[in-house]
Write an enzyme that holds these catalytic residues in place. Structure first.
Site, mmCIF file in Angstrom:
data_model
loop_
_atom_site.group_PDB
_atom_site.id
_atom_site.type_symbol
_atom_site.label_atom_id
_atom_site.label_comp_id
_atom_site.label_asym_id
_atom_site.label_seq_id
_atom_site.Cartn_x
_atom_site.Cartn_y
_atom_site.Cartn_z
ATOM 1 C CG HIS A 145 -1.792 -1.154 1.374
ATOM 2 N ND1 HIS A 145 -2.457 -1.743 2.558
ATOM 3 C CD2 HIS A 145 -2.492 -1.890 0.209
ATOM 4 C CE1 HIS A 145 -3.312 -2.726 2.076
ATOM 5 N NE2 HIS A 145 -3.226 -2.745 0.928
ATOM 6 C CE LYS A 188 2.225 3.667 5.889
ATOM 7 N NZ LYS A 188 2.512 3.572 4.305
ATOM 8 C CE1 TYR A 246 0.809 0.260 8.464
ATOM 9 C CE2 TYR A 246 -0.698 -0.738 10.055
ATOM 10 C CZ TYR A 246 -0.207 -0.770 8.894
ATOM 11 O OH TYR A 246 -0.338 -1.861 8.062
ATOM 12 C CG ASP A 264 -4.724 -5.948 0.469
ATOM 13 O OD1 ASP A 264 -4.658 -4.931 0.128
ATOM 14 O OD2 ASP A 264 -4.708 -6.456 1.604
#
Length: 191
Positions: free
Chosen positions: A65, A74, A133, A175
């Protein structure tokens, strides 16, 4: 036992594997996985914008992603369980463009990675897991995108044997329907 912060930059510029501050005693442990001051003292400018968590079952794969716009650096840590985490450099001017690196993030190890802007990120869940995250840019659903997990051009070597093989893989429709690397290049040319 006390473990102080350690930062190891990978061969992908801006991608760090980090051992955070951790103190163990008879009660359990205390972990500090981010400190603006410590990061800056190590030459890493990183400001938090938002924090979120995912809970995933063994066998889940969370694609590759990224955000097309307002890219989202991140700090990623598996706080419970074990994931095989993958980062792919999508920065067209980078000497490591299209290179991927994999990391075992394990709750008991407390290790984490800092993923720079311009990279795709995903992971295979090797044990039921909770992943944190800590993002330097907020999430924008309208810019959410990715590359399919098994793209032949990128060629990530996912450790599927650790979940019992391909038949045990859990892939969400989101996905399953992502673009290929070739489609990404045709549309955007990289970042």
């Amino acid at each position: 036992m006390i473990q102080k912060f350690e930062f190891r930059e990978s061969e992908i510029a801006g991608l760090y594997e980090i051992a955070p501050f951790n103190a163990d005693d008879i009660r359990g442990c205390f972990t500090k996985d981010y400190s603006k001051e410590v990061f800056e003292a190590n030459g890493i400018k990183y400001d938090l914008a938002e924090v979120f968590y995912t809970t995933s079952y063994k066998g889940v794969i969370r694609a590759l992603h990224f955000q097309r716009v307002k890219q989202q650096p991140k700090l990623v840590r598996c706080i419970h369980g074990h994931v095989y985490d993958v980062v792919v450099d999508l920065r067209k001017g980078s000497p490591t463009f299209k290179k991927w690196l994999g990391f075992d993030l394990v709750g008991e190890k407390h290790n984490e990675i800092l993923v720079p802007a311009g990279c795709a990120h995903g992971y295979l869940v090797l044990e039921d897991s909770i992943v944190s995250y800590k993002c330097a840019e907020k999430f924008y659903g309208e810019y959410d995108d990715g590359i399919i997990w098994n793209d032949a051009d990128i060629g990530v070597s996912w450790p599927l044997e650790k979940i019992g093989g391909l038949d045990r893989l859990i892939v969400a429709d989101k996905d399953r329907n992502l673009q290929t690397f070739a489609e990404f290049i045709a549309a955007y040319g990289g970042f």
